[in-house]
Design a protein around this motif. Sequence first.
Motif, PDB file in Angstrom:
ATOM      1  N   CYS A   1     -13.226  28.524  41.007  1.00 55.37           N
ATOM      2  CA  CYS A   1     -13.130  26.916  40.777  1.00 55.37           C
ATOM      3  C   CYS A   1     -13.522  26.303  42.193  1.00 55.37           C
ATOM      4  CB  CYS A   1     -11.867  26.654  40.045  1.00 55.37           C
ATOM      5  SG  CYS A   1     -12.079  24.854  39.978  1.00 55.37           S
TER       6      CYS A   1
ATOM      7  N   ASN B   1      -6.044  23.710  42.318  1.00 54.25           N
ATOM      8  CA  ASN B   1      -6.940  24.635  43.229  1.00 54.25           C
ATOM      9  C   ASN B   1      -6.147  25.174  44.380  1.00 54.25           C
ATOM     10  OD1 ASN B   1      -8.950  25.104  44.875  1.00 54.25           O
ATOM     11  ND2 ASN B   1     -10.371  24.939  43.143  1.00 54.25           N
TER      12      ASN B   1
ATOM     13  N   SER C   1      -7.951  21.141  31.769  1.00 54.85           N
ATOM     14  CA  SER C   1      -6.723  21.094  32.454  1.00 54.85           C
ATOM     15  C   SER C   1      -6.752  20.440  33.719  1.00 54.85           C
ATOM     16  CB  SER C   1      -6.486  22.666  32.666  1.00 54.85           C
ATOM     17  OG  SER C   1      -6.352  23.471  31.101  1.00 54.85           O
TER      18      SER C   1
ATOM     19  N   CYS D   1      -8.364  19.151  42.756  1.00 55.41           N
ATOM     20  CA  CYS D   1      -7.472  19.573  41.381  1.00 55.41           C
ATOM     21  C   CYS D   1      -6.233  20.223  42.067  1.00 55.41           C
ATOM     22  CB  CYS D   1      -8.154  20.287  40.509  1.00 55.41           C
ATOM     23  SG  CYS D   1      -6.963  21.000  39.180  1.00 55.41           S
TER      24      CYS D   1
ATOM     25  N   CYS E   1     -13.353  20.954  32.485  1.00 55.16           N
ATOM     26  CA  CYS E   1     -12.291  21.557  32.483  1.00 55.16           C
ATOM     27  C   CYS E   1     -11.118  20.584  32.176  1.00 55.16           C
ATOM     28  CB  CYS E   1     -11.948  22.237  33.821  1.00 55.16           C
ATOM     29  SG  CYS E   1     -10.043  22.964  33.995  1.00 55.16           S
TER      30      CYS E   1
ATOM     31  N   CYS F   1      -7.813  29.350  40.652  1.00 57.96           N
ATOM     32  CA  CYS F   1      -6.778  28.483  39.668  1.00 57.96           C
ATOM     33  C   CYS F   1      -5.611  28.792  39.721  1.00 57.96           C
ATOM     34  CB  CYS F   1      -7.408  28.042  38.462  1.00 57.96           C
ATOM     35  SG  CYS F   1      -6.572  27.128  37.328  1.00 57.96           S
TER      36      CYS F   1
END
Length: 106
Positions: free
Chosen positions: A6, A14, A41, A11, A39, A19
Amino acid sequence: MTKLDCNVVSCSYNDDNCCSRQDILVEGTQAKTSSETCCGSFAPKGCGCGSNCHKDGAKKETAVACEATECKFNSQKQCSANHIGIAGGHADSCRETECGSFVCQC
Ligand code: SF4
Ligand code: SF4
């Protein structure tokens, strides 16, 4: 489990292009292209989210639930691909992320 890379560095989950969650949900019920997936999430950095993470940090293997049933890797709303890439760079919201491994079976 799916190996997951990812590049959504904005995020909070991350960690060095991995992830740190144990599982994610890819959205895009009607998706016919990668850009129509995202995504679900995703959580922006600084939101204080930290639950549901691997205890020992990010791992490549992640359980991927997926609503994009038009994708050829979708098997009963689970991703069956060995390896996927979630993309989005410096996304501000989940809508700016996508599953770059989507392949339409339409
Ligand atoms: S955007 Fe999704 S796959 Fe990427 S780090 Fe965040 S929760 Fe994990
Ligand atoms: S490769 Fe397909 S089934 Fe797997 S997460 Fe991406 S869109 Fe969903």
